[in-house]
Design an enzyme around this catalytic site. Structure first.
Site, PDB file in Angstrom:
ATOM      1  N   CYS A  30     -25.865   2.142  25.855  1.00  0.00           N
ATOM      2  CA  CYS A  30     -25.737   3.495  25.316  1.00  0.00           C
ATOM      3  C   CYS A  30     -27.017   3.891  24.561  1.00  0.00           C
ATOM      4  O   CYS A  30     -28.031   4.119  25.211  1.00  0.00           O
ATOM      5  CB  CYS A  30     -24.475   3.606  24.465  1.00  0.00           C
ATOM      6  SG  CYS A  30     -23.843   5.294  24.459  1.00  0.00           S
ATOM      7  N   THR A  89       2.237 -20.942  -2.363  1.00  0.00           N
ATOM      8  CA  THR A  89       3.156 -20.044  -1.647  1.00  0.00           C
ATOM      9  C   THR A  89       3.458 -18.756  -2.411  1.00  0.00           C
ATOM     10  O   THR A  89       4.058 -17.835  -1.863  1.00  0.00           O
ATOM     11  CB  THR A  89       4.510 -20.740  -1.379  1.00  0.00           C
ATOM     12  OG1 THR A  89       5.133 -21.002  -2.637  1.00  0.00           O
ATOM     13  CG2 THR A  89       4.339 -22.030  -0.605  1.00  0.00           C
ATOM     14  N   GLU A 103     -19.052  -3.449  27.307  1.00  0.00           N
ATOM     15  CA  GLU A 103     -18.373  -4.454  26.469  1.00  0.00           C
ATOM     16  C   GLU A 103     -16.872  -4.211  26.347  1.00  0.00           C
ATOM     17  O   GLU A 103     -16.106  -5.141  26.113  1.00  0.00           O
ATOM     18  CB  GLU A 103     -19.019  -4.521  25.077  1.00  0.00           C
ATOM     19  CG  GLU A 103     -18.829  -3.302  24.164  1.00  0.00           C
ATOM     20  CD  GLU A 103     -19.896  -2.224  24.344  1.00  0.00           C
ATOM     21  OE1 GLU A 103     -20.488  -2.142  25.441  1.00  0.00           O
ATOM     22  OE2 GLU A 103     -20.114  -1.452  23.388  1.00  0.00           O
ATOM     23  N   HIS A 133     -20.418   1.819  27.916  1.00  0.00           N
ATOM     24  CA  HIS A 133     -20.186   0.620  27.098  1.00  0.00           C
ATOM     25  C   HIS A 133     -19.443  -0.442  27.910  1.00  0.00           C
ATOM     26  O   HIS A 133     -18.211  -0.484  27.888  1.00  0.00           O
ATOM     27  CB  HIS A 133     -19.351   0.981  25.871  1.00  0.00           C
ATOM     28  CG  HIS A 133     -20.086   1.789  24.863  1.00  0.00           C
ATOM     29  ND1 HIS A 133     -20.830   1.209  23.860  1.00  0.00           N
ATOM     30  CD2 HIS A 133     -20.211   3.120  24.713  1.00  0.00           C
ATOM     31  CE1 HIS A 133     -21.378   2.168  23.126  1.00  0.00           C
ATOM     32  NE2 HIS A 133     -21.020   3.334  23.620  1.00  0.00           N
ATOM     33  N   GLY A 167     -28.977   1.990  23.276  1.00  0.00           N
ATOM     34  CA  GLY A 167     -29.939   0.984  23.739  1.00  0.00           C
ATOM     35  C   GLY A 167     -30.603   1.390  25.050  1.00  0.00           C
ATOM     36  O   GLY A 167     -31.761   1.048  25.310  1.00  0.00           O
ATOM     37  N   ASP A 202       0.857  -1.195   0.000  1.00  0.00           N
ATOM     38  CA  ASP A 202       0.000   0.000   0.000  1.00  0.00           C
ATOM     39  C   ASP A 202       0.890   1.240   0.000  1.00  0.00           C
ATOM     40  O   ASP A 202       1.902   1.269   0.705  1.00  0.00           O
ATOM     41  CB  ASP A 202      -0.846   0.092   1.288  1.00  0.00           C
ATOM     42  CG  ASP A 202      -1.799  -1.067   1.452  1.00  0.00           C
ATOM     43  OD1 ASP A 202      -2.030  -1.779   0.460  1.00  0.00           O
ATOM     44  OD2 ASP A 202      -2.320  -1.249   2.575  1.00  0.00           O
TER      45      ASP A 202
END
Ligand code: GLN
Length: 541
Positions: free
Chosen positions: A382, A187, A510, A508, A384, A146
């Site tokens: 949040c 490969t 999580e 949050h 939710g 890149d």
């Protein structure tokens, strides 16, 4: 002692470079080393905070409130490190630093250039991240070849030379495709990718070969020959059933010995017994018939990476409860009054995660209503939580048209609103309520019972809040504010005590769940959903 592990990626993206880095970190930590991580991302955004999940996947929030790449989530889940804003840097961030310095006159007289100014800024970011660690794992985002990642590769090439061979090691994670019709592992793409890396001046010391199948000895030998890497340092990394097997697998491939030898570390046998234990638990859960169906109502459900930490936290809760969690991803746009009972027919628990913008919000409000009215465990995170408050205001407290000013600026009842300090914010980037805040729990509530303590710290990422003006009315109607940010009197957790399990949190949780320390809210939610399933079974039969 200061050692550096540089990890680059070849052939294509999404091979799991982040989890591989995290797995290496786990092994080194279990050998007793103090480690840390740095993720370098080549894009020009200052951080991923302003990006759409389709572009980037989840935005992971650190304790200190940085909006970072989701790989930092893997790093924290796999190890004990606590990451900060210094553990993720983008090209944009580093250019921004340089341009600010240029304006201040820090380079007076000089032409500011990619080499050496940008590369030096990259090196500074690496040094800063490594400050308190013995071993720093530096993962370069993107794929070799890149344009964007070239300065990063140049910077780590220079660092490799400056640090010396026994203080740095280059690991290249590459892809070895299995071609079904030929029945062969190929490969060539890896050969080319390493060739590209060598053209930049980096000879990888280790290859981690991702593939569908384990890489047999002859293929390893071939890769070693063509890439100038020692055969023992060509490691096989086939697809595994769970990412939590990665440390065990890398150990089987003897990465600990390869690293110890190259970096001249005191070799200490890694103790991976806790990893063995959770992998065994996961396998036995897979085979058992104890299962629960959880629906996740979101906007970006096609892209699992958009809710990465929630996904992982549910796996941790599954391990803790020894019950298989079947996730049902439901597009909130698709929920209607007509189909909702059909959609939720076999669902034992409903989770509404965070989100931004108006699209899909009414569907999420419907999901909260359905969960409340049908006594199905509901976990709102949040946004939710915000939709649960809106739903409660509309349908229990009779505030018709109640809403968040995010979705309806003219709402007669702005139960979710911007606080005065947010109203003044002009820049969108990095200006939400971000990072860890103290939350005080109310004794006698479900939240208090679940956490088992009075004070907790949880991570935030939102602009809107439960409008305190409406708190007395909603409390009077039966909503309980069980967690509060006391200094600002902001509700952080809400619950409905007459319901089986109905909890919304403004933060949050999580982000802090780990396989070895599942988050209590997730653990309790999965448990409640499973009990709900058992209740339902006993009623049905
Ligand atoms: N959009 C809401 C806010 O900004 C919720 C954010 C979230 O769920 N992370 O407050």
């Amino acid at each position: 002692m200061k050692k550096f592990i540089f990890i680059t990626g070849g052939v294509l993206s999404s091979l799991g470079k982040g989890v591989a880095s995290a797995g290496i970190g786990a092994i080194l930590e279990s050998m007793g080393y103090k480690i840390t991580f740095l993720k370098l991302d080549p894009y020009l955004n200052i951080d991923p905070g302003t990006m759409n999940p389709y572009q980037h996947g989840e935005v992971y929030v650190t304790e200190d409130g940085a909006e970072t790449d989701l790989d930092l989530g893997h790093y924290e889940r796999f190890t004990n490190v606590i990451l900060t804003k210094y553990n993720n840097a983008t090209s944009g961030r580093l250019y921004f630093n340089i341009l600010q310095k240029e304006r201040r006159g820090a380079y007076l007289g000089a032409t500011v250039q990619i080499i050496p100014h940008f590369t030096n800024e990259i090196k500074r970011a690496i040094e800063r991240a490594s400050k308190d660690a013995e071993i720093t794992i530096v993962e370069i985002g993107g794929t070799v070849g890149d344009i964007e990642s070239l300065p990063f590769l140049e910077a780590i090439r220079q660092m490799g030379l400056e640090l010396g061979r026994e203080n740095s090691i280059f690991i290249h994670l590459t892809y070895v495709p299995y071609i079904k019709v030929a029945g062969e592992l190929k490969t060539k793409p890896s050969q080319h990718s390493v060739k590209e890396l060598r053209a930049i001046g980096i000879q990888p010391d280790v290859l981690i070969c991702r593939s569908e199948k384990p890489i047999p000895k002859p293929i390893k030998r071939k890769l070693a020959l063509f890439t100038n890497v020692h055969e023992d340092s060509v490691l096989s990394a086939p697809d595994l059933e769970t990412i939590y097997e990665i440390p065990l697998h890398l150990k089987k491939e003897k990465i600990d010995e390869v690293l110890a030898k190259h970096l001249n570390l005191d070799y200490k046998e890694p103790d991976l017994s806790k990893w063995k234990k959770i992998v065994n638990t996961l396998h036995s859960i897979e085979k058992s018939n104890k299962e629960v169906n959880i629906a996740i109502i979101g906007k970006y459900v096609e892209l699992k990476d958009a809710y990465k930490s929630i996904d992982e936290a549910l796996i941790h809760a599954s391990i803790a409860n020894k019950v298989k969690v079947n996730l049902h991803w439901i597009r909130s746009d698709d929920l209607t009054d007509e189909n909702i009972s059909e959609v939720f027919k076999n669902i034992n628990g409903i989770l509404v995660p965070g989100g931004f913008g108006e699209r899909g919000v009414e569907g999420k409000i419907k999901a909260a209503q359905y969960a409340r009215e049908n006594n199905i465990p509901y976990f709102g995170i949040c946004l939710g939580m915000q939709v649960a408050v809106i739903e409660f205001a509309r349908n229990v407290a009779g505030l018709e048209g109640a809403n968040s000013t995010e979705f309806d600026p003219q709402t007669p009842y702005p139960v979710i609103d911007l606080m005065p300090e947010q109203k003044e914010v002009e820049d969108k980037g990095g200006t939400m309520r971000l990072g860890a805040y103290k939350c005080t729990l109310k004794e006698g509530t479900k939240a208090y019972e679940i956490y088992g303590r009075k004070e907790i710290y949880e991570r935030h990422r939102h602009r809107y809040e439960f409008n305190p003006q409406f708190r007395p009315l909603l409390e009077e109607k039966g909503l309980v504010v069980s967690g509060e940010y006391v200094a600002k009197k902001l509700p952080e957790i809400i619950e409905i005590p007459t319901h089986k399990w109905f909890i919304g949190c403004q933060f949050h949780p999580e982000f802090k769940s780990k396989p070895f320390s599942p988050h209590p809210l997730f653990e309790s939610f999965v448990n409640a959903s499973y009990l709900n399933k058992l209740d339902k079974l006993s009623i049905d039969t």
